[in-house]
Design an enzyme around this catalytic site. Structure first.
Site, PDB file in Angstrom:
ATOM      1  N   HIS A  47       0.979  -0.867   0.099  1.00  0.00           N
ATOM      2  CA  HIS A  47       0.343  -0.059  -0.224  1.00  0.00           C
ATOM      3  C   HIS A  47       0.789   1.541   0.072  1.00  0.00           C
ATOM      4  CE1 HIS A  47      -2.476  -3.238   1.756  1.00  0.00           C
ATOM      5  NE2 HIS A  47      -3.770  -2.430   1.215  1.00  0.00           N
ATOM      6  N   ASP A  72      -4.427  -7.443  -7.567  1.00  0.00           N
ATOM      7  CA  ASP A  72      -4.514  -6.311  -6.674  1.00  0.00           C
ATOM      8  C   ASP A  72      -5.229  -5.041  -6.616  1.00  0.00           C
ATOM      9  OD1 ASP A  72      -4.751  -5.704  -4.118  1.00  0.00           O
ATOM     10  OD2 ASP A  72      -2.758  -6.545  -3.201  1.00  0.00           O
TER      11      ASP A  72
END
Length: 400
Positions: free
Chosen positions: A250, A326
């Site tokens: 992230h 993702d």
């Protein structure tokens, strides 16, 4: 931009194809093949020629192939739209993007107005779509319980493995799946199949069942079995294994152990779980693998995705289920380097099926770019068709 709406699909196919458990298998499609070597700009036969128009249905090369009738109903742009699952803010956002671009699915995130689920809007939008939607969430339990306010919650995977038997975990996941199903959800991006010894609050941490590959395999299988028993498609993540990564994708670039090291630990659950018959999908993480990805994240690396698809390189099975990315827009490992249009194209050309990101504002530009990839020869029509067949099969629209 509006698009021509197609007649709705036969809904009986959707209800009868719901899987009662991972032990129920769908036969492999005769017309669906793993993505092969990258296409060259010049085509060797007329059947591979890119479409010159996105508004006319594209031809299917083999008349009796699995899904040929269904594919013939779709324009190139409609096929490409099936490759997209995007986050929505609520029911109106979802309704608008489905009407405009007929996307393959929506993602209900932490920021989404949950009335889209509690009001039945998600189910209604899907029912009224030309092709049913994937209505997706990422409920794992513990820290990643997006729907806890709706009464869908349980302990973290690590705690489950420490305190429950596999049979109990299957029962917990079945209960979760039934609650998701009632809300109109069809896909859960769970269970985590990562092997990790991180402390509980690190990026994977207690989201992993264990640092023992055998325990991860046993409990991830138990959880997936429960979801599937309730009619929810489980998605194993994050191939090829995030649990021993250098950081949080992230926040930035993450490097994992070398491929030989992954084979002995992180890849072991995927090697076993993806052999199970059923309808589970697999999600590829934004992970740089020394000796495999050449400095690219696995999610946009053709060698990594082809290893998942073929099993070659880690002694895994040939996997013809849906491969998901993702998040391609909210994770700096990708978004810091590539705008969403490039990220989606790179994932699709690497062999992925469903590109996931978090907002609807650039769906049309993503599709414009993917159409150029077809016209300019980067994405061969047969490969696009194979992806759509896998997606339609996972939605219960095909049983071949």
């Amino acid at each position: 931009m509006g698009s021509t709406r197609r007649p709705r699909w036969n809904r009986n196919a959707l209800t009868t194809a719901t899987v009662a458990g991972l032990g129920v298998a769908l036969a492999a499609c005769t017309g669906s093949t793993a993505d092969g070597p990258p296409p060259t700009p010049s085509y060797s036969s007329s059947s591979e020629a890119p479409m010159s128009s996105s508004t006319s249905p594209s031809a299917t090369p083999v008349a009796n192939a699995c899904g040929a009738i269904e594919l013939a109903k779709l324009s190139t742009r409609q096929k490409l739209a099936q490759l997209l699952v995007v986050g929505v803010t609520g029911a109106s956002d979802a309704q608008q993007i489905v009407e405009d671009e007929e996307i393959g699915g929506i993602f209900v995130g932490s920021w989404t107005d949950k009335a889209i689920l509690t009001s039945g809007a998600a189910a209604r939008i899907s029912q009224n779509s030309s092709i049913p939607l994937m209505v997706t969430v990422d409920h794992e339990g513990g820290r990643v319980s997006r729907l806890s306010a709706l009464g869908i919650d349980h302990a973290s995977p690590r705690e489950l493995a420490q305190t429950k038997t596999p049979a109990q975990v299957t029962a917990i996941a079945t209960d979760v799946g039934r609650k998701l199903k009632r809300l109109g959800v069809t896909v859960d991006f769970a269970p985590v199949a990562d092997v990790s010894d991180e402390s509980d609050d690190e990026v994977i941490g207690d989201r992993s069942f264990s640092n023992d590959p055998a325990v991860v395999t046993e409990y991830a299988r138990a959880y997936a079995t429960g979801l599937a028993a309730a009619g929810i498609t489980p998605v194993y993540k994050h191939f090829p294994g995030h649990g021993h990564g250098s950081g949080d994708s992230h926040l930035g670039v993450v490097t994992v152990p070398t491929l030989p090291e992954l084979r002995t630990s992180d890849l072991a659950p995927f090697r076993s779980l993806l052999r199970d018959p059923g309808t589970a999908g697999a999600m590829v993480g934004h992970l740089i693998v020394p000796g495999l990805t050449g400095g690219l994240p696995a999610s946009i690396s053709r060698p990594a995705i082809q290893m998942l698809r073929t099993g070659v390189g880690y002694d895994g099975p040939r996997f013809d289920g849906v491969i998901y990315s993702d998040d391609l827009s909210g994770m700096a490992a990708i978004s810091a380097q590539y705008p969403i249009e490039q990220a989606v194209e790179r994932f699709v050309l690497a062999g992925g099926d469903v590109a996931l990101w978090l907002s609807t504002d650039r769906v049309s530009s993503v599709l414009d770019n993917l159409e150029r990839a077809v016209v300019q020869g980067r994405l061969a029509p047969q490969r696009l068709d194979a992806k759509v067949v896998r997606i339609l099969r996972s939605k219960g629209m095909l049983d071949c």
